[in-house]
Design a protein around this motif. Structure first.
Motif, mmCIF file in Angstrom:
data_model
loop_
_atom_site.group_PDB
_atom_site.id
_atom_site.type_symbol
_atom_site.label_atom_id
_atom_site.label_comp_id
_atom_site.label_asym_id
_atom_site.label_seq_id
_atom_site.Cartn_x
_atom_site.Cartn_y
_atom_site.Cartn_z
ATOM 1 N N LEU A 11 0.820 -1.218 0.000
ATOM 2 C CA LEU A 11 0.000 0.000 0.000
ATOM 3 C C LEU A 11 0.853 1.266 0.000
ATOM 4 O O LEU A 11 0.362 2.331 0.377
ATOM 5 N N HIS B 123 -0.495 4.516 -1.273
ATOM 6 C CA HIS B 123 -1.615 5.188 -0.605
ATOM 7 C C HIS B 123 -1.182 5.971 0.629
ATOM 8 O O HIS B 123 -2.032 6.447 1.381
ATOM 9 N N LEU C 229 -9.815 4.513 1.736
ATOM 10 C CA LEU C 229 -9.381 3.164 1.377
ATOM 11 C C LEU C 229 -10.511 2.165 1.584
ATOM 12 O O LEU C 229 -11.434 2.395 2.354
ATOM 13 N N GLN D 135 -7.949 -2.788 2.511
ATOM 14 C CA GLN D 135 -6.752 -1.947 2.569
ATOM 15 C C GLN D 135 -6.561 -1.366 3.955
ATOM 16 O O GLN D 135 -5.454 -1.335 4.494
ATOM 17 N N ARG E 37 -5.078 -3.852 6.273
ATOM 18 C CA ARG E 37 -3.644 -4.084 6.044
ATOM 19 C C ARG E 37 -2.840 -2.931 6.646
ATOM 20 O O ARG E 37 -1.769 -3.151 7.228
ATOM 21 N N GLU F 79 -7.058 -10.729 0.899
ATOM 22 C CA GLU F 79 -5.866 -9.889 0.882
ATOM 23 C C GLU F 79 -5.317 -9.695 2.285
ATOM 24 O O GLU F 79 -4.112 -9.585 2.486
#
Ligand code: ATP
Ligand code: ATP
Ligand code: MG
Ligand code: MG
Lengths: 245, 220, 280, 242, 242
Positions: E126, E129, E137, E141, E144, E174
């Protein structure tokens, strides 16, 4: 300090009438309560209508609600009171104006209640709107999906919950109504403030005793309002649901 | 019908301006002081300490139950007696409003803090932060942002409430209008004018608040 | 002699605070620049001059504090105000709290009406709306009058004199009962002064005086001496003429308010008798 | 039963639905799936007119949903809908939740409504809870009540918008079981869900959406066998991996 | 590494935890599962002292967590924790979320913190970002980022409380992928989760809780093979059915 204390003053008779100062205070309390409660009813009714209007999918209705709120909340209550009492009757036709000015029964009481009620309604409307908007959109959709019309959805689904949610801020507004009602003296309602002013004059300056009594009575009113709303809150509490404050 | 005579308005402008400046000073003082004190009160109310939260609660509930007018009068009459200092109406008003508004700001800030999910506090602690760091860096910044519109709305109410200082002879916006109205014996015109001035000021403020609200709202 | 009381306080702080009223014309009121002026203000400044001389403090600072009928007494008592220069009636009740300078004005409570109404006496007002101001002695006087004569007014109340006069002006009331000097001042400032008249017998006659703290013999003596001095020298008549029979701000019209016998008497024999002594 | 023809919809300038076309026959069960934000919820809400559309046409039993002349409340009363977050009315008891629409919309009497309500509660295994409030039930129980509430209006078809995605894993099955039963009884159903087990078991067709478009519209076995589009393959692999 | 000894806890009169005992050695991955309300979250929060306990003892690397003399902030700084709802600080950018605790707690410099933060963001994929805000997000995401934030404090062990249960099905993987990687690198982990696929893949032991008690505490294969208790069997069958 050389203040001349006289707590016995309340039992003394008012020189210009048969009552004691204590009785005077209670009469004042009565008018304060009357103005406040009348104003509160007006505020609840108009506030609920206007607050709801601001959440419906119709531009014109939203505009009406917005104009209402902005008008009544952006001018101090004292000024509004004067506008209602002194300015508006000047725009009535001659005969009606004279009737309103001289013969209308309870004109001070009604003017004060209406002015205070509309002033408060703007704040109530904001709370109602916030309450409605705090409900998920899903509730509205669920109502509509069952075949309710939009007014029915408001009546049976949205408003009952919205009101429960906003009881705490409404409690403050209700207490404020009692406190704000003290402006009514300015147009000659015999409320607590009026009585205490007159009492200071007629006792030759026992200000502290008078102020103390008036403060205490206002405090009691506000507390009673608070308790009443707490009671309503507990009576309408939904089992299993904790409404976040 | 009443003969309106608006010629008093131009003559009143310098005083209205003076009064407006005082209202503004009073509002800003009470806002800054009130938010500061109110934050402390809110933290006290939410603290585990029984005594501390009880004391803060009593302070807040008492002040919220008494008309501001009464509080103004009491402070004006009692401060010189208690502290033995003479105090002009202006200074007295500033102290009174700060103390009084703190009670209202306290409730707003408390609600703001409580609106932050408890998980945020836990997350801060879990990262090893202590109470002050969590409050100062995580909770209060969010609480203030969430509550900003309400804080500012309360400030607009405060601005209107400054008109009550007439009771102790300080001269604010409304008082300036009233006095001019009396001097020239045109009260109706001056009340109408005051209504318009207040409306313009408060309406502009609340419009700004709405804009601001959109601008700084936390993206969720 | 050691100085004490108010004089000591004034000496220590280097300032003296005058309590003023904002709309008690022509005794104490604001002009078009919102500066306080009036008959009692002039007298107060004479007293201030005497204080300066006595304390040898030519640079003495003078503060002005607006007071209301509500807070003037406690403010004198608690030390915020040293000399109240408004329009306070000297009464026995009040003498329990404060002291008064010798009477400098005597007012009669009467009523203002629109000439066109043809009203000349309170007794014509049964069932009619009569205005007065909240928190004033006139409220009590009217109620007492009603009781005594068993007539029934519809009382309406203004929050201050300007509002009360507005009640009369806008026909919400047919009469406005108040101190005659205030009525005269309001009428003089009104849109159409010729429309109004002050009528009827006096409901009450009241001595008006400058107010100061009680139990402060040194300051009281100084105030008394100054006021009595003005009366002896005849200067008070000049002041009276300046405010009551000559054009005054803000409109530069004269009140044409001749000195009453009661006041002449009070000037001839300076005293601080309360209102009770004026009742026949 | 339901015909969706060339439907497009915009939120401001953002196009949420692009030329969506599909239809559902009587008794058919159609599962709609696709990544988050692909417009599944929006599509299903257009079917009973909860969302307006800017282009195209939707017919439910021959009635055009977005025709201004259509009596929408009446149409909606006969299209049951179940939401992700249940949306029971928290201030009413369970039985009142089931009665209120019957009484106010269908003008049934109090008793008739309650009878019907209790029967349906029994069917979803919750008769004993009739007098509790929604807040006192678990998520799975609330969702079963929501299904019973929709059924109380005698719907001609049912729409489900992710009915299990707000549930604890343990409770998903109690809700799916009720839905499977409904499907097997021949109810026409349009179901937005990620539960591929459910799709495998009862769906006739699967509609796969991505970025507002219907990318695949295939019989169940075709879809799970060999999805045409790469996006659908990718999606299936992610969903089914664990 | 972590020792939980005879821990009991009450909320008022309601007992949430009853005599819980277990331990986690260095490098071990333990999955905690059980029905909703069984006390899993409460148990894991006692480990770094977010919840006080009324009985028993918890040692983390030999330090007693609930001893009043323990410097709790310091201890917590070395125990990473990831929450169900991510709990990123919404008013700070992603990179600030990763730096704030390093700077305020470990007294690292701005640059050192940012370096470390970017390295970890890169690791969870990431980095691009870093200057966005959490609200911009997706859930996967955000979670994470939350893991990266915990790692930025160089924790000696990690606690996870249902890290995937607030996620869309597509995003679960993910996050699980990052966790699997962590486990394979030898991080000591205590994970509350319903994702049995994850447990099968990397857990060493599974702890099963019910009504505040630890009902089963077994090696992974034993647990999935033949759970002793009926309650655990029942739970597994419900979870694994679809
Ligand atoms: N009221 C709205 N205003 C603007 N955009 C919206 C609105 N409602 C939804 N959207 C956008 O429309 C798109 C489709 O939303 P929709 O809720 O239909 O997706 P979905 O497929 O149901 O996703 P999910 O699986 O997350 O529920 C999303 O990008 C969403 O951000
Ligand atoms: N602050 C609290 N006060 C009182 N009871 C609480 C509190 N927090 C949790 N509980 C109760 O303690 C019990 C255990 O809660 P906990 O959150 O640990 O369960 P859990 O196993 O994590 O469940 P879930 O899978 O739903 O997260 C529940 O019955 C819950 O209602
Ligand atoms: Mg959706
Ligand atoms: Mg949990």
């Amino acid at each position: 300090m050389n203040y001349h204390w006289n707590w016995g003053i309340f039992l003394q008779q008012v020189s210009s009438s048969d009552e004691t100062f204590l009785q005077w205070m209670l009469i004042g309390l009565g008018w304060t309560v009357a103005v406040s409660l009348t104003a509160w009813v007006i505020a609840l009714v108009m506030g609920s209508i206007m607050g709801t209007l601001r959440t419906v999918p119709d531009r014109r209705l939203v505009l009406i609600g917005t104009a209402w709120v902005e008008t009544f909340r952006n001018v101090p209550i004292l000024v509004q009171l004067f506008v209602w009492f002194f300015v508006l009757p000047e725009f009535l036709p001659q005969d009606l104006a004279m009737w309103v000015k001289q013969d209308m029964p309870f004109k001070e009481f009604l003017t004060a209640s209406i002015a205070l009620g509309l002033f408060t309604s703007a704040r109530v409307a904001e709370q109602v709107r916030a309450g409605i908007q705090s409900l998920s959109r899903g509730q509205r959709n669920a109502g509509l999906a069952l075949g309710f019309t939009l007014p029915q959805t408001f009546r049976y689904v949205i408003l009952p919950m919205a009101f429960r949610i906003i009881i705490p801020p409404l409690t403050s507004e209700f207490m404020n109504t009692f406190k704000n009602s003290s402006v009514a003296f300015a147009i000659g309602v015999w409320d607590l403030t009026f009585v205490s002013r007159q009492m200071v004059e007629e006792t030759g300056g026992q200000v502290i005793e008078t102020l103390a009594a008036a403060t205490l009575l206002y405090f009691i009113c506000a507390m009673a309002a608070n308790r009443l709303m707490r009671f309503i809150e507990s009576r309408t509490r939904v089992p299993g649901l904790i409404i976040a404050h | 019908m009443h003969q309106f005579d608006f010629s008093v308005i131009p003559q009143s402008l310098p005083f209205i301006w003076q009064g407006f400046l005082f209202s503004l000073t009073l509002t800003l003082t009470a806002m800054i002081g009130g938010i500061g004190l109110g934050t402390l009160l809110a933290l006290a109310r939410l603290s585990g300490g029984k005594f501390l939260s009880r004391a803060a609660a009593i302070y807040v509930d008492t002040l919220r139950s008494i008309p501001l007018l009464m509080v103004i009068l009491w402070c004006f009459l009692l401060i010189p007696i208690i502290f033995g200092v003479r105090m002009g109406a202006e200074k007295s008003a500033m102290i009174t409003f700060t103390l009084f508004e703190a009670a209202f700001y306290c409730e707003i800030i408390r609600a703001g803090i409580q609106s932050i999910p408890k998980g945020q506090i836990n997350a801060g602690y879990a990262l090893g932060m202590d109470y002050r760091t969590v409050m100062g860096n995580v909770i209060l910044p969010q609480a203030f942002r969430n509550m900003l519109p309400i804080l500012l709305t309360q400030t607009i109410v405060l601005f209107q409430d400054t008109s009550l200082v007439y009771a102790i002879g300080a001269s604010d916006l409304l008082h300036a209008a009233e006095v001019t109205g009396k001097t020239f014996n045109r009260p109706v015109e001056m009340y109408a004018f005051a209504a318009i001035v207040y409306f313009i000021i408060c309406f502009s403020l609340s419009t700004i608040v709405k804009r601001l609200q959109k601008r700084i709202a936390i993206i969720r | 002699q050691e100085i004490d009381g108010t004089l000591k306080k004034v000496k220590d702080t280097g300032s003296i605070t005058l309590g003023i009223r904002e709309s008690s014309g022509p005794l104490s009121y604001l002009d078009a620049n919102q500066k306080v002026i009036g008959y009692h203000i002039d007298i107060c400044y004479k007293i201030v001059d005497a204080v300066k001389a006595k304390l040898k403090l030519p640079g003495l600072k003078v503060a002005e504090q607006a007071v209301t009928s509500q807070n003037r007494i406690p403010l004198v008592v608690n030390g915020t105000v040293d000399l109240e220069c408004g329009s306070t009636t000297n009464s026995a009740d009040r003498q329990k709290q404060v002291a008064f300078a010798p009477t400098t004005f005597v007012t009669n409570v009467r009523m203002a009406v629109k000439k066109a109404s043809g009203i000349t006496d309170l007794d014509q007002l049964g069932g009619k709306p009569v205005a007065t101001t909240t928190g004033t002695t006139s409220v009590a006087l009217m109620r007492a009058h009603e009781k005594g004569k068993s007539i029934d007014f519809k009382e309406v109340y203004g929050k201050d004199h300007a509002d009360s006069f507005l009640l009369l002006e806008s026909d919400r009331a047919v009469a406005f009962v108040m101190d005659d000097n205030l009525l005269a001042s309001l009428i003089a400032n009104s849109q159409n002064a010729a429309q109004y008249a002050i009528v009827g017998p006096a409901l009450s006659t009241e001595p008006i005086a400058i107010m100061l703290r009680k139990d402060d013999p040194q300051f009281k003596a100084l105030v008394d001496d100054t006021v009595k001095g003005l009366m002896k020298s005849g200067e008070i008549n000049k002041l009276y003429a300046k405010w009551f029979t000559s054009p005054i701000p803000p409109k530069n019209v004269s009140l044409n308010f001749a000195m009453s016998d009661a006041l002449k008497n009070a000037i001839a024999n300076p005293n601080d008798n309360p209102v009770e002594a004026y009742k026949k | 039963m339901i015909e969706i023809k060339d439907v497009s919809k915009w939120y401001g300038k953002f196009q949420v639905l692009t030329d969506c076309t599909t239809q559902i026959s009587k008794g058919e069960v159609v599962v709609v799936c696709g990544p988050s934000g692909s417009g599944k919820s929006t599509l299903i809400k257009t079917v009973n007119g909860l969302e307006p559309i800017q282009k195209g046409k939707i017919l439910v039993r021959g009635t055009s949903v977005h025709d201004p002349k259509t009596n929408l409340p009446q149409l909606r009363a006969h299209v049951g809908m179940v939401f992700q977050h249940f949306e029971l009315f928290p201030h009413m008891s369970i039985i009142d939740n089931l009665c209120i629409a019957q009484m106010k919309v269908l003008a049934r009497g109090r008793e008739e409504s309650a009878d019907k309500g209790l029967k349906l509660l029994d069917r979803v295994g919750l008769k004993a809870h009739a007098n509790k409030y929604p807040g006192e039930l678990s998520g799975g129980q609330q969702q079963r009540v929501a299904i019973a509430r929709a059924l109380s209006m005698d719907p001609i078809c049912m729409l489900f918008d992710e009915p299990t995605s707000a549930l604890d894993p343990e409770m998903i099955n109690e809700v799916l079981d009720v839905m499977v039963e409904l499907a097997q009884e021949g109810m026409t159903m349009m179901v937005v869900t990620h539960e591929m087990g459910f799709a495998r078991k009862v769906a006739h067709r699967v509609v796969f959406m991505d970025q507002g478009k219907i990318v695949e519209d295939a019989a169940k076995d075709d879809f799970f066998g060999k999805p045409h589009s790469e996006r659908a393959q990718q999606f299936l692999s992610k969903i089914l991996q664990h």
